[in-house]
Design a protein around this motif. Structure first.
Motif, short mmCIF file in Angstrom:
data_model
loop_
_atom_site.label_atom_id
_atom_site.label_comp_id
_atom_site.label_asym_id
_atom_site.label_seq_id
_atom_site.Cartn_x
_atom_site.Cartn_y
_atom_site.Cartn_z
N MET A 196 3.60 9.38 41.20
CA MET A 196 4.73 9.64 40.31
C MET A 196 4.64 9.57 38.88
O MET A 196 5.19 10.32 38.40
N MET A 197 3.92 8.48 38.54
CA MET A 197 3.82 8.44 37.02
C MET A 197 2.81 9.44 36.35
O MET A 197 2.97 10.00 35.28
N TYR B 147 2.21 12.41 37.18
CA TYR B 147 2.49 13.95 37.45
C TYR B 147 3.36 14.14 36.08
O TYR B 147 2.81 15.29 35.36
N PRO B 148 4.14 13.44 35.81
CA PRO B 148 4.96 13.85 34.46
C PRO B 148 3.95 13.76 33.14
O PRO B 148 3.91 14.41 32.13
N LYS C 131 1.92 16.65 32.34
CA LYS C 131 2.47 17.71 31.35
C LYS C 131 2.16 17.64 29.91
O LYS C 131 1.75 16.52 29.62
N MET D 170 -4.01 11.46 36.83
CA MET D 170 -3.35 12.34 35.87
C MET D 170 -4.38 13.31 35.41
O MET D 170 -4.11 14.64 35.25
N ARG E 250 -4.21 17.52 35.67
CA ARG E 250 -4.16 18.40 34.60
C ARG E 250 -5.13 19.41 34.82
O ARG E 250 -5.18 20.45 34.31
N PRO F 81 11.09 19.53 40.51
CA PRO F 81 9.59 18.85 40.37
C PRO F 81 9.32 18.12 41.51
O PRO F 81 8.10 17.89 41.54
N LEU G 90 5.66 18.32 42.97
CA LEU G 90 4.87 17.39 43.10
C LEU G 90 4.28 16.90 44.58
O LEU G 90 3.07 17.05 44.89
#
Lengths: 295, 298
Positions: A95-96, A98-99, A102, A161, A165, A182, A186
């Motif tokens: 969960m951390m 994914y954002p 960005k 992460m 990406r 979102p 995800l």
């Protein structure tokens, strides 16, 4: 490639294969040795006669373990800890990640959070402040101390992460046009596309929780709440820390323990690792290479 | 459109929230406790009531003979590990690369990774047995008529034992990165070398090693950050009071100082020293790795 066929070249090949064979055997030896010790006759094991093969076959040690409530209790605590710890780490990490995968335009706080993560990965308050904090939370002697006190697995989060990406942008764009939010993107698209990396990290975190003994030692004051590794550590390795110990005392102390029974416990503690090992094998090369990802 | 972005961003914040809370509770809050290093901490008064004594704890620690010895031990053990954990896996990968029987190669690879995944608690118990008074090593020594030795209680060989068993436990795992780098070397280079009449050693010397150089440099630089990490789990499970003189490292010393002797302030000060030095070294090593090897962690 054309093979070198000179005498020295072939002699090297033979020597190389023998050397690598010996190195390989040395890596199997601890496993084999523990197994031999565990199925050997007690007196032979304690007398130090077991070196390369079992002596006086006996399953007494395994029979004794069956009725050892403390052992199974610790085993169960380790299983709970590994399942909870791995599940929570993975969920929170994904969960951390994914954002953070960005760009700064899409998630404005991205860079600040990233630097905070890096800082917390490289710097920590040290053992004592950490211990006092966990104690103040009232977590001592609870399973949550074992699950949470290690903190957010930052490096693994960064690995996830990096993988997010590297996924092509178009798959997400198509989902956005279809009106997916979102969370759906995800868990419905990004996570299924990242199964290899998630499998790798699941295994890494799982192995960490299974093998970790120190938190059990420090955060559990009650020996019945020890996870398996701490239980084994107390059983086989523990030597008193008083500095007046003499070599003779050390020798006697190390001969006191029931070698064969301890070996049986150690062997059982290795079994879960041996079961997941083939999977570990398959994924971890990919996992290590993830750490070396370059942009 | 702007509103839509704000809406999506709201969900992003929700997603990072659990992780940030976790980070706050177990990484950031403990950093507040660092103030204990500058206090004469009294558990009854807490960090807000204890007396401030400035750098007194650090001054006291520096006077101790223990602390110097512990730092020396840490540096010797960790630098030995850093160098050998680079060299041994490299040599192993090069040897394995020369094997042409693919199945044998695969078998060796599968097995040498195994020790890495077994905990130090278990490995240490096995090492203590093998090097024990009646262990395998002494059994082998007896074949040559040598007297048994009490290896685990001998300060003169404890560091070598720690370094050696660590290298043995992790060389297979550490070799993975070299093996991967080896497979990515362009085969044309070897063909060209063959045409030039190079033998196997010359190919290794003039093609393979130069091609591996970036990887070697990168791993060496990143290893620098570990100079104060001599391996708590391993040393804690292997050592005993008889080998404190050569085997006690910063982490084990801090642990005993703080949680066995309950010297909270002194242990926090020693821990802070370690954290700060490590932080600086790791940062330097990351910057160097980025400059020379284009390495980025994110």
């Amino acid at each position: 490639m054309v093979r070198d066929r000179t005498f020295w070249s072939r002699a090297f090949d033979v020597a190389n294969i023998v050397i690598l064979g010996l190195i390989t055997l040395s890596c199997l030896y601890p496993l084999w040795y523990t197994f031999c010790l565990s199925i050997s006759n007690k007196s032979a094991a304690n007398a130090g006669l077991v070196t390369f093969y079992p002596i006086g076959f006996s399953l007494v040690s395994y029979k004794e373990i069956v009725s050892d409530i403390k052992f199974f209790n610790s085993f169960w605590i380790s299983i709970q800890r590994t399942l909870l710890g791995t599940g929570i780490s993975l969920l929170v990490g994904i969960m951390m990640a994914y954002p953070l995968s960005k760009s700064k335009d899409e998630f404005r706080s991205r860079d600040i959070i990233m630097w905070l993560l890096i800082f917390c990965m490289l710097f920590n308050g040290g053992l004592i402040p950490w211990y006092i904090t966990v104690r103040n939370y009232g977590l001592l002697d609870t399973i949550w101390a074992l699950v949470l006190a290690g903190g957010l697995p930052i490096f693994n989060t960064i690995l996830i992460m990096n993988f997010f990406r590297s996924l092509p942008k178009d798959i997400e764009e198509a989902a956005v046009i279809d009106g997916a939010g979102p969370w759906r993107i995800l868990f419905g698209i990004v996570v299924p596309c990242s199964i290899p990396v998630i499998a790798t990290i699941t295994l890494f975190v799982g192995v960490y929780h299974w093998n970790e003994f120190f938190h059990g030692l420090v955060l559990m004051s009650d020996a019945t709440k020890y996870p398996l590794q701490t239980y084994i550590q107390q059983l086989v390795v523990s030597i008193p820390t008083n500095t007046s110990l003499t070599p003779d005392q050390y020798k006697r102390l190390s001969e006191l323990s029931n070698q064969s029974l301890n070996a049986a416990k150690v062997f059982i503690a290795m079994i879960p690792m041996l079961i997941v090992y083939p999977f570990l094998q398959r994924y971890f090369v990919a996992g290590i290479m993830l750490g070396a990802i370059k942009e | 459109m702007k509103g839509k972005r704000g809406n999506v961003e709201k969900h992003y914040y929700l997603m990072v929230l659990p992780g940030l809370v976790w980070l706050f509770l177990f990484s950031i809050v403990p950093m507040v406790g660092i103030v204990m290093a500058f206090q004469d901490y009294n558990p009854g008064l807490g960090i807000f009531g204890s007396e401030w004594i400035g750098l007194e704890n650090f001054r006291y620690l520096m006077q101790l003979d223990d602390s110097k010895q512990v730092i020396i031990n840490t540096l010797i053990i960790s630098s030995g590990k850093i160098v050998l954990n680079l060299l041994v896996p490299l040599i192993f990968a090069l040897l394995l690369n020369e094997v042409t029987q693919l199945q044998y190669k695969k078998l060796v690879q599968t097995i040498v990774y195994l020790p890495h995944f077994i905990s130090w608690v278990i490995m240490a118990s096995i090492v203590i047995n093998i090097f024990g008074y009646r262990g395998a090593i002494n059994t082998i020594r007896s074949w040559f008529g040598l007297e048994p030795r009490l290896f685990m209680a001998d300060p003169s060989i404890f560091r070598q034992l720690v370094i050696g068993t660590d290298v043995w436990k992790s060389f297979g795992f550490n070799a993975v990165i070299f093996l991967a780098a080896l497979t990515s070397i362009n085969p044309n280079l070897y063909e060209a070398a063959t045409i030039d009449g190079a033998n196997r050693w010359q190919k290794t010397r003039y093609v393979t090693l130069p091609e591996l150089r970036p990887t070697i440099v990168l791993l060496g630089v990143l290893g620098l950050g570990n100079i104060l990490n001599a391996g708590f789990d391993q040393v804690y499970n292997l050592y005993n009071p008889l080998v404190y003189s050569t085997g006690d490292i910063l982490d084990t010393w801090i642990y005993r100082l703080g949680l066995t002797n309950l010297q909270f302030s002194l242990a926090t000060a020693a821990g802070l020293f370690k954290s700060v030095v490590s932080f600086v070294l790791i940062t330097i090593s990351y910057v160097l790795a980025y400059k020379f090897a284009d390495y980025k962690i994110f």
